[in-house]
Design a protein around this motif. Structure first.
Motif, PDB file in Angstrom:
ATOM      1  N   ARG A 117      61.759  -9.020 -52.412  1.00  0.00           N
ATOM      2  CA  ARG A 117      63.217  -9.025 -52.297  1.00  0.00           C
ATOM      3  C   ARG A 117      63.885  -8.391 -53.512  1.00  0.00           C
ATOM      4  NH1 ARG A 117      65.519 -11.956 -47.930  1.00  0.00           N
ATOM      5  NH2 ARG A 117      67.477 -11.325 -48.870  1.00  0.00           N
ATOM      6  N   ILE A 118      63.262  -8.526 -54.660  1.00  0.00           N
ATOM      7  CA  ILE A 118      63.878  -7.990 -55.878  1.00  0.00           C
ATOM      8  C   ILE A 118      63.619  -6.486 -56.027  1.00  0.00           C
ATOM      9  CG2 ILE A 118      63.789  -8.098 -58.417  1.00  0.00           C
ATOM     10  CD1 ILE A 118      63.458 -11.159 -58.104  1.00  0.00           C
ATOM     11  N   TYR A 119      62.471  -6.011 -55.595  1.00  0.00           N
ATOM     12  CA  TYR A 119      62.071  -4.629 -55.891  1.00  0.00           C
ATOM     13  C   TYR A 119      62.026  -3.697 -54.680  1.00  0.00           C
ATOM     14  CZ  TYR A 119      61.354  -6.421 -60.511  1.00  0.00           C
ATOM     15  OH  TYR A 119      61.582  -6.989 -61.730  1.00  0.00           O
ATOM     16  N   VAL A 120      62.420  -4.181 -53.508  1.00  0.00           N
ATOM     17  CA  VAL A 120      62.219  -3.356 -52.320  1.00  0.00           C
ATOM     18  C   VAL A 120      63.011  -2.041 -52.374  1.00  0.00           C
ATOM     19  CG1 VAL A 120      63.989  -4.518 -50.904  1.00  0.00           C
ATOM     20  CG2 VAL A 120      61.996  -3.464 -49.791  1.00  0.00           C
ATOM     21  N   LEU A 121      64.202  -2.070 -52.960  1.00  0.00           N
ATOM     22  CA  LEU A 121      64.967  -0.810 -53.040  1.00  0.00           C
ATOM     23  C   LEU A 121      64.343   0.133 -54.075  1.00  0.00           C
ATOM     24  CD1 LEU A 121      67.394   0.888 -52.117  1.00  0.00           C
ATOM     25  CD2 LEU A 121      68.768  -0.276 -53.870  1.00  0.00           C
ATOM     26  N   ASP A 122      63.848  -0.433 -55.183  1.00  0.00           N
ATOM     27  CA  ASP A 122      63.144   0.391 -56.176  1.00  0.00           C
ATOM     28  C   ASP A 122      61.910   1.059 -55.560  1.00  0.00           C
ATOM     29  OD1 ASP A 122      64.892  -0.137 -58.246  1.00  0.00           O
ATOM     30  OD2 ASP A 122      63.614  -1.632 -59.226  1.00  0.00           O
ATOM     31  N   ILE A 123      61.189   0.293 -54.739  1.00  0.00           N
ATOM     32  CA  ILE A 123      59.992   0.870 -54.109  1.00  0.00           C
ATOM     33  C   ILE A 123      60.418   2.016 -53.194  1.00  0.00           C
ATOM     34  CG2 ILE A 123      57.990   0.408 -52.618  1.00  0.00           C
ATOM     35  CD1 ILE A 123      58.309  -2.605 -53.498  1.00  0.00           C
ATOM     36  N   HIS A 124      61.432   1.750 -52.376  1.00  0.00           N
ATOM     37  CA  HIS A 124      61.951   2.799 -51.492  1.00  0.00           C
ATOM     38  C   HIS A 124      62.246   4.070 -52.276  1.00  0.00           C
ATOM     39  CE1 HIS A 124      65.371   5.038 -49.793  1.00  0.00           C
ATOM     40  NE2 HIS A 124      64.764   4.824 -48.633  1.00  0.00           N
ATOM     41  N   ASN A 125      62.983   3.915 -53.373  1.00  0.00           N
ATOM     42  CA  ASN A 125      63.429   5.089 -54.112  1.00  0.00           C
ATOM     43  C   ASN A 125      62.291   5.829 -54.796  1.00  0.00           C
ATOM     44  OD1 ASN A 125      65.976   4.390 -53.318  1.00  0.00           O
ATOM     45  ND2 ASN A 125      66.530   3.399 -55.262  1.00  0.00           N
ATOM     46  N   ALA A 126      61.176   5.124 -55.015  1.00  0.00           N
ATOM     47  CA  ALA A 126      60.040   5.735 -55.713  1.00  0.00           C
ATOM     48  C   ALA A 126      59.021   6.340 -54.747  1.00  0.00           C
ATOM     49  CB  ALA A 126      59.349   4.692 -56.605  1.00  0.00           C
ATOM     50  N   THR A 127      59.134   6.037 -53.444  1.00  0.00           N
ATOM     51  CA  THR A 127      58.135   6.577 -52.508  1.00  0.00           C
ATOM     52  C   THR A 127      58.330   8.076 -52.316  1.00  0.00           C
ATOM     53  OG1 THR A 127      59.553   6.096 -50.619  1.00  0.00           O
ATOM     54  CG2 THR A 127      57.882   4.445 -51.162  1.00  0.00           C
ATOM     55  N   ARG A 128      57.336   8.711 -51.735  1.00  0.00           N
ATOM     56  CA  ARG A 128      57.446  10.133 -51.399  1.00  0.00           C
ATOM     57  C   ARG A 128      58.631  10.320 -50.446  1.00  0.00           C
ATOM     58  NH1 ARG A 128      51.170  11.872 -49.918  1.00  0.00           N
ATOM     59  NH2 ARG A 128      50.420  11.889 -52.069  1.00  0.00           N
ATOM     60  N   PRO A 129      59.372  11.377 -50.614  1.00  0.00           N
ATOM     61  CA  PRO A 129      60.555  11.590 -49.750  1.00  0.00           C
ATOM     62  C   PRO A 129      60.241  11.462 -48.266  1.00  0.00           C
ATOM     63  CG  PRO A 129      60.541  13.188 -51.533  1.00  0.00           C
ATOM     64  CD  PRO A 129      59.252  12.424 -51.653  1.00  0.00           C
ATOM     65  N   GLU A 130      59.109  11.967 -47.836  1.00  0.00           N
ATOM     66  CA  GLU A 130      58.795  11.931 -46.397  1.00  0.00           C
ATOM     67  C   GLU A 130      58.493  10.511 -45.897  1.00  0.00           C
ATOM     68  OE1 GLU A 130      57.021  13.442 -48.804  1.00  0.00           O
ATOM     69  OE2 GLU A 130      54.853  13.447 -48.356  1.00  0.00           O
ATOM     70  N   ASP A 131      58.295   9.539 -46.826  1.00  0.00           N
ATOM     71  CA  ASP A 131      58.003   8.165 -46.421  1.00  0.00           C
ATOM     72  C   ASP A 131      59.244   7.275 -46.376  1.00  0.00           C
ATOM     73  OD1 ASP A 131      55.278   8.630 -46.200  1.00  0.00           O
ATOM     74  OD2 ASP A 131      54.875   8.108 -48.293  1.00  0.00           O
ATOM     75  N   ARG A 132      60.355   7.774 -46.909  1.00  0.00           N
ATOM     76  CA  ARG A 132      61.483   6.855 -47.157  1.00  0.00           C
ATOM     77  C   ARG A 132      62.139   6.325 -45.884  1.00  0.00           C
ATOM     78  NH1 ARG A 132      63.758  10.089 -52.465  1.00  0.00           N
ATOM     79  NH2 ARG A 132      61.785   9.804 -53.591  1.00  0.00           N
ATOM     80  N   ALA A 133      62.293   7.180 -44.894  1.00  0.00           N
ATOM     81  CA  ALA A 133      62.956   6.713 -43.652  1.00  0.00           C
ATOM     82  C   ALA A 133      62.105   5.632 -42.985  1.00  0.00           C
ATOM     83  CB  ALA A 133      63.176   7.890 -42.700  1.00  0.00           C
ATOM     84  N   TYR A 134      60.792   5.856 -42.914  1.00  0.00           N
ATOM     85  CA  TYR A 134      59.907   4.836 -42.330  1.00  0.00           C
ATOM     86  C   TYR A 134      59.947   3.548 -43.144  1.00  0.00           C
ATOM     87  CZ  TYR A 134      55.766   2.032 -41.854  1.00  0.00           C
ATOM     88  OH  TYR A 134      54.938   0.961 -41.736  1.00  0.00           O
ATOM     89  N   PHE A 135      59.856   3.695 -44.478  1.00  0.00           N
ATOM     90  CA  PHE A 135      59.851   2.510 -45.342  1.00  0.00           C
ATOM     91  C   PHE A 135      61.125   1.706 -45.138  1.00  0.00           C
ATOM     92  CE2 PHE A 135      60.620   0.074 -49.160  1.00  0.00           C
ATOM     93  CZ  PHE A 135      59.379  -0.466 -49.433  1.00  0.00           C
ATOM     94  N   ARG A 136      62.260   2.415 -45.150  1.00  0.00           N
ATOM     95  CA  ARG A 136      63.548   1.716 -44.988  1.00  0.00           C
ATOM     96  C   ARG A 136      63.610   0.977 -43.653  1.00  0.00           C
ATOM     97  NH1 ARG A 136      68.782   1.706 -46.844  1.00  0.00           N
ATOM     98  NH2 ARG A 136      68.393   3.342 -48.394  1.00  0.00           N
ATOM     99  N   SER A 137      63.306   1.647 -42.580  1.00  0.00           N
ATOM    100  CA  SER A 137      63.503   0.984 -41.273  1.00  0.00           C
ATOM    101  C   SER A 137      62.521  -0.177 -41.096  1.00  0.00           C
ATOM    102  CB  SER A 137      63.402   1.988 -40.131  1.00  0.00           C
ATOM    103  OG  SER A 137      62.079   2.458 -40.025  1.00  0.00           O
ATOM    104  N   SER A 138      61.272  -0.023 -41.526  1.00  0.00           N
ATOM    105  CA  SER A 138      60.310  -1.114 -41.338  1.00  0.00           C
ATOM    106  C   SER A 138      60.662  -2.306 -42.222  1.00  0.00           C
ATOM    107  CB  SER A 138      58.885  -0.625 -41.612  1.00  0.00           C
ATOM    108  OG  SER A 138      58.756  -0.193 -42.948  1.00  0.00           O
TER     109      SER A 138
END
Lengths: 239, 239
Positions: A117-138
Motif C-alpha cells: 500500500r505504501i510503495y505501489v505507486l513507486d513500483i508503478h513508476n519504476a517499471t518498464r514503460p510497456e508494463d505500466r498499464a498492466y501493472f496499474r489495472s491489475s
C-alpha cells in the motif's frame, strides 16, 4: 554433485526500467542460490513478458530452469534446490522449514501487505514503460478499485504502523546477528528480499534514521555473499 | 540419563481460584516437560505468593527446580531442559530455536498483547481473592491507568482484530497438522499456552464457531501427551 547438478541454472527475474531485479520473491531465490554457492544466468523479464514465456505456463516469477527442470513459486524452488543440491542446505530440519513457513505467513500478512500500500505507486513508476498499464489495472483491481495515486495519498500516515509491525524483527536482532541466529537462514532471505524490493523503487524512506537494530542487520544482509545485491541504483531505506 | 537426570523436578505454577494453572508461560513449560516425558511435582502459587518464594529471588513463574538447580523464565528453562535431558530435544537445531524465538516475538506483539486487553478483567475475576488487589493495581498501571472495567468495556469491538491477527496460524495449519509441521514443536506449545490461559478464565469466546483450522489444531494440541491439559474447568473458546 550428481549429473543434474552439472547442468546450468537460469533464473527469470522481474526487472524495473533501470534493469534492477525487484520482486521480493525473486530475491529470496537469488539469496538461496548464493547461499548454496550456485552460479546462475539471469533472464530479465517485465510484468507483461511473463505470460509470453514457456507458452504461458507461469503467471509469476521467479522461474528457475535447471537442465530440463522448469519450475516457479519460490517455496517450490527452494525445496527443489535442497533436493538437487543437498550441500549447504537451506533448511536444517523439517521443523526449521515449518517455522520459516510460519514466519512467511506472518511477514506476508503484517509486513508485505503494508509495504504494497505504501510503495505501489513507486513500483508503478519504476517499471518498464510497456508494463505500466498492466501493472496499474491489475493492482488497482486488487486494491478495491482505488487509483494508485489515491492509495499513495495517505502513505505517510501508514508508515508508523509498518514500522511498528517490524518490532518482532528488532526483538530477534537484539539477540542474534541474523533472524536465523548466528548465520542467516531462509527467514533472513524472505525479509531481505522485501527490503530490496522497497530499495529498488522507494521515494519515501521506510525506516527511521535511529532504527539501529534494522540498520545493522540490513548492512550485514546486503554484504552477504560478496554483496551481490548492492548497487548504486538502490534508494535510501533510512530517513 | 546422567546423575542430575535422576533428581526430582518441581514446577511452581500460577493458579487461579479454581486451582487451574493459568500462566501462558507456565503452560509452555508444562508442554515442554510432557514433550520430554518428564514427570514433575506441581507447586501452586498465586500472584502475591511469588515474591515469598526463595527469598524473593524471582518475580515471575514458571520456576523450575531440578535437584539443586532453581531457575525462572520459560526460555531459560526450555534451554536448560534440552541441556539436562538431551533426548527428545525441544529444538532440533540452533536455527529452529532462533525461528521459534522470532515466532514468540511476533506472537507476543500481535496476539498476547491483544489477548491481555480482552481478558484482563476475566483474569482478575478468576484469580484467588487474596491476589485481586495486587493484580488490579499492577495491571491498571501497565494499561495506562485505566480501570480494568474500562479496558474490558470495548472488548467485543477488539475481537475481530485479534481473530484476524491469528491468520498466520491458520495459513500454517492449512499445510500441516501442527505449527512445527508433522509433529508439534515449541511454537505449538507457545500458542497452545495462550489458548489455555484464555480457556482458564474467559467469559467471551475468542474464536468464531466456523474457525475449523484453529479448532482442529486446538483439539489435537489439547489431546497431546494424554490430554494432560484438558479438564472440566476450561471455558469455551468457540462461539
Amino acid at each position: 554433485m550428481d549429473e543434474a547438478g552439472r547442468d546450468a541454472i537460469s533464473l527469470h527475474e522481474l526487472v524495473l526500467e533501470n534493469g534492477r531485479s525487484a520482486s521480493p520473491f525473486v530475491w529470496r531465490i537469488r539469496y538461496a542460490l548464493a547461499h548454496k554457492g550456485l552460479a546462475f544466468e539471469s533472464r530479465p523479464v517485465g510484468f507483461t513478458g511473463i505470460p509470453k514465456l514457456f507458452g504461458g505456463r507461469f503467471k509469476t516469477v521467479p522461474i528457475l530452469q535447471h537442465g530440463d527442470m522448469i519450475l516457479s513459486e519460490s517455496w517450490k524452488i527452494a525445496a527443489y534446490l535442497d533436493r538437487a543440491f543437498p550441500e549447504r542446505p537451506l533448511f536444517s530440519h523439517p521443523a526449521e522449514h515449518a517455522m520459516v513457513q510460519l514466519m512467511d505467513a506472518w511477514f506476508s500478512a503484517e509486513i508485505l501487505r503494508r509495504m504494497v500500500r505504501i510503495y505501489v505507486l513507486d513500483i508503478h513508476n519504476a517499471t518498464r514503460p510497456e508494463d505500466r498499464a498492466y501493472f496499474r489495472s491489475s493492482r488497482e483491481q486488487r486494491l478495491g478499485g482505488l487509483a494508485l495515486e489515491e492509495v499513495a495519498a495517505d502513505r505517510e500516515t501508514r508508515l508508523p504502523a509498518l514500522r511498528e509491525a517490524l518490532g518482532p524483527l528488532r526483538a530477534q536482532l537484539a539477540q542474534h546477528p541474523f533472524l536465523g541466529g548466528e548465520a542467516p537462514n531462509y527467514a533472513d532471505y524472505i525479509a531481505l528480499g522485501a527490503f530490496h524490493w522497497v530499495a529498488s523503487c522507494s521515494t519515501l524512506p521506510l525506516l527511521a534514521g535511529t532504527d539501529s537494530a534494522l540498520r545493522g542487520w540490513l548492512e550485514r544482509g546486503f554484504d552477504l555473499y560478496g554483496g551481490f545485491g548492492r548497487d548504486p541504483r538502490m534508494r535510501p531505506l533510512f530517513e
